[in-house]
Design a protein around this motif. Sequence first.
Motif, PDB file in Angstrom:
ATOM      1  N   GLU A  30       0.819  -1.209   0.000  1.00 52.30           N
ATOM      2  CA  GLU A  30       0.000   0.000   0.000  1.00 52.30           C
ATOM      3  C   GLU A  30       0.859   1.268   0.000  1.00 52.30           C
ATOM      4  N   LEU A  31       2.103   1.146   0.466  1.00 47.86           N
ATOM      5  CA  LEU A  31       2.988   2.310   0.511  1.00 47.86           C
ATOM      6  C   LEU A  31       3.876   2.399  -0.719  1.00 47.86           C
ATOM      7  N   GLY A  32       3.597   1.557  -1.724  1.00 47.74           N
ATOM      8  CA  GLY A  32       4.405   1.571  -2.938  1.00 47.74           C
ATOM      9  C   GLY A  32       4.421   2.916  -3.634  1.00 47.74           C
ATOM     10  N   GLY A  33       3.307   3.634  -3.563  1.00 49.87           N
ATOM     11  CA  GLY A  33       3.225   4.933  -4.211  1.00 49.87           C
ATOM     12  C   GLY A  33       4.113   5.984  -3.577  1.00 49.87           C
ATOM     13  N   GLU A  34       4.617   5.709  -2.368  1.00 47.48           N
ATOM     14  CA  GLU A  34       5.490   6.660  -1.685  1.00 47.48           C
ATOM     15  C   GLU A  34       6.947   6.204  -1.707  1.00 47.48           C
ATOM     16  N   MET A  35       7.236   5.155  -2.495  1.00 45.95           N
ATOM     17  CA  MET A  35       8.609   4.678  -2.659  1.00 45.95           C
ATOM     18  C   MET A  35       9.192   5.233  -3.956  1.00 45.95           C
ATOM     19  N   ARG A  36      10.495   5.459  -3.956  1.00 38.07           N
ATOM     20  CA  ARG A  36      11.144   5.990  -5.156  1.00 38.07           C
ATOM     21  C   ARG A  36      11.239   4.935  -6.256  1.00 38.07           C
ATOM     22  N   ASN A  37      11.487   3.697  -5.868  1.00 31.36           N
ATOM     23  CA  ASN A  37      11.628   2.624  -6.860  1.00 31.36           C
ATOM     24  C   ASN A  37      10.877   1.384  -6.376  1.00 31.36           C
ATOM     25  N   PRO A  38       9.538   1.408  -6.439  1.00 29.76           N
ATOM     26  CA  PRO A  38       8.758   0.290  -5.890  1.00 29.76           C
ATOM     27  C   PRO A  38       8.989  -1.026  -6.616  1.00 29.76           C
ATOM     28  N   ARG A  39       9.314  -0.987  -7.914  1.00 31.04           N
ATOM     29  CA  ARG A  39       9.535  -2.225  -8.664  1.00 31.04           C
ATOM     30  C   ARG A  39      10.703  -3.012  -8.075  1.00 31.04           C
ATOM     31  N   ARG A  40      11.735  -2.299  -7.622  1.00 33.20           N
ATOM     32  CA  ARG A  40      12.882  -2.962  -7.011  1.00 33.20           C
ATOM     33  C   ARG A  40      12.672  -3.176  -5.518  1.00 33.20           C
ATOM     34  N   ASP A  41      12.144  -2.163  -4.843  1.00 38.05           N
ATOM     35  CA  ASP A  41      12.094  -2.183  -3.384  1.00 38.05           C
ATOM     36  C   ASP A  41      11.037  -3.124  -2.823  1.00 38.05           C
ATOM     37  N   LEU A  42       9.845  -3.157  -3.432  1.00 40.30           N
ATOM     38  CA  LEU A  42       8.747  -3.947  -2.870  1.00 40.30           C
ATOM     39  C   LEU A  42       9.080  -5.433  -2.744  1.00 40.30           C
ATOM     40  N   PRO A  43       9.564  -6.094  -3.808  1.00 38.64           N
ATOM     41  CA  PRO A  43       9.891  -7.519  -3.647  1.00 38.64           C
ATOM     42  C   PRO A  43      10.952  -7.764  -2.582  1.00 38.64           C
ATOM     43  N   LEU A  44      11.978  -6.897  -2.547  1.00 38.96           N
ATOM     44  CA  LEU A  44      13.024  -7.058  -1.539  1.00 38.96           C
ATOM     45  C   LEU A  44      12.463  -6.924  -0.130  1.00 38.96           C
ATOM     46  N   ILE A  45      11.648  -5.904   0.071  1.00 32.86           N
ATOM     47  CA  ILE A  45      11.076  -5.668   1.395  1.00 32.86           C
ATOM     48  C   ILE A  45      10.170  -6.825   1.810  1.00 32.86           C
ATOM     49  N   LEU A  46       9.372  -7.332   0.872  1.00 38.04           N
ATOM     50  CA  LEU A  46       8.454  -8.427   1.183  1.00 38.04           C
ATOM     51  C   LEU A  46       9.207  -9.693   1.589  1.00 38.04           C
ATOM     52  N   PHE A  47      10.208 -10.079   0.805  1.00 40.56           N
ATOM     53  CA  PHE A  47      10.936 -11.311   1.101  1.00 40.56           C
ATOM     54  C   PHE A  47      11.757 -11.182   2.378  1.00 40.56           C
ATOM     55  N   ILE A  48      12.419 -10.039   2.563  1.00 41.19           N
ATOM     56  CA  ILE A  48      13.219  -9.843   3.776  1.00 41.19           C
ATOM     57  C   ILE A  48      12.325  -9.809   5.011  1.00 41.19           C
TER      58      ILE A  48
END
Length: 373
Positions: free
Chosen positions: A131-149
Motif C-alpha cells: 500500500e505504501l508503494g506509491g510513496e517509494m522511489r523505486n517500488p519495482r525494485r524495493d517492494l519484492p526485496l522488502i516483502l521477502f526480507i
Amino acid sequence: YMCVSRTVSPVLGLVMAWVLLLGIFIFNIPMMAYGFAQYLSVMIPVPIVLTSVLILVFFIGLNILGIKWMMWFQTILTAIAIAALLVFGFGGLFHMNPEYQTPLFPLGFSAVAIAAIPAFIMYSGLNGITELGGEMRNPRRDLPLILFISLFILVVIYVAITYSLTGLMPWQVLGETEGAVTVAAGNFLPAWGVYFIEIGALLAAATTINAVLAVISRDVLRLSRDLVLPSFFGKVNKRFRTPARAILLLGIISIAGVFIEETIVRYATVAALACLLMSLVIGIAIFLLPRRMSERYKASTFKLKGGWLPFISIGGACMFGIFILLGCVSDPRSAFYFLLLIATGFIYYYARRWYLRNKGIFIEDRLKKVEEI
C-alpha cells in the motif's frame, strides 16, 4: 480492493474492503492496544481500557503530523522491538525444559489448527507493505526485496519466540498468564534483561498500531476517490500532506472497538477471519487477472507461469476458505461478529449505490474502470 473490484465484481470488492477495514480497526488495532496496556500493567499499575485509548490517541496524532517524521519514529521503535524479541527467542533456546514440550500436541493437532487462525493476523501485515508503494522511489525494485526480507525475519522471530516460550513455561500455565513473554523471560534473564524484553513487547504492539494506521489510511483515500466512501475522507491535509481525515476516521473506529472489551483471542480471531476473507477473494481475483486485465498482466514484471497461477490462486483460496469455516465453527461469537461485518458491508454497498444513483452517479461503473489504476 482495486484488483477485486475490477476483476471479480464491484460489490465483492467493496464488501471485502468494508470487512477488512472494520475487522482491522474494530478488532485488530484494539487488540494491539489492549496488548500494550496489559504489558505496561506488568511494569506499573495502569487502567487497561484508558491506557488502550490513550495509546491510540497518541498514534492518531503522530500519523496526522506527517509520514516522514512518523517513518523515522517507526524505524527506531521497530529496531528496538526486534532486538528484544531476538534476545528472548534465541536466548530462551538455551534454558528450555524439554519436559514442557512433551507431548508436542497435548490437545491434539486440531487445537493447533484452530490456534493458527488468530495467529494468521500476525503475518497479514505483509500485504500492507504494497500500500505504501506509491510513496517509494523505486517500488519495482524495493517492494519484492522488502516483502521477502520481512517474511524471512517474521518467520525466524515468530518460530524462535513460540518454541522458546513453550519450553520455558508449562502450556497449562502459559495459557492463563498475562504478559507471558515477560514472565518467561524472568526464567533466564536478569532484572534489567526482563525490563528490556518488556519494552520490546510494548514497542512491538505500538509499532503495529502505528504502521497499520499509516497503511490503511491510504486505502481510505482510494475508497473515497472511487466514491465508495464520502469524498470528505479523501482530502489530504495541506499543512502536513497526510490523509488526516481518513486517519481520524480510522482512529475513532479503533477507539470504539476498545469499548467492546472482548478477549485478546477473540479480537485476533475476528480480525484474522477478515484477513482470510480478503486473501480468499484476492486468490479468485488473481486467477481471473490474466483474462480480465490482460494488458496489465502482460506488462507486469513478475508473473506466475504455467500451472503455478491456478495452483497458488485457487489452492490458496480453498485453503483460506477452510480456515474461515474452521474459525467460525470453533468460536460462534467470533463468527457472529464476522458475519455481521459482511452483512453490514452489503447493506452499505446498496445504500451507497442508491444514494449516488439519485445524483446520477453509477458506482458500479466507476469500480470497473481499469484505466484509473
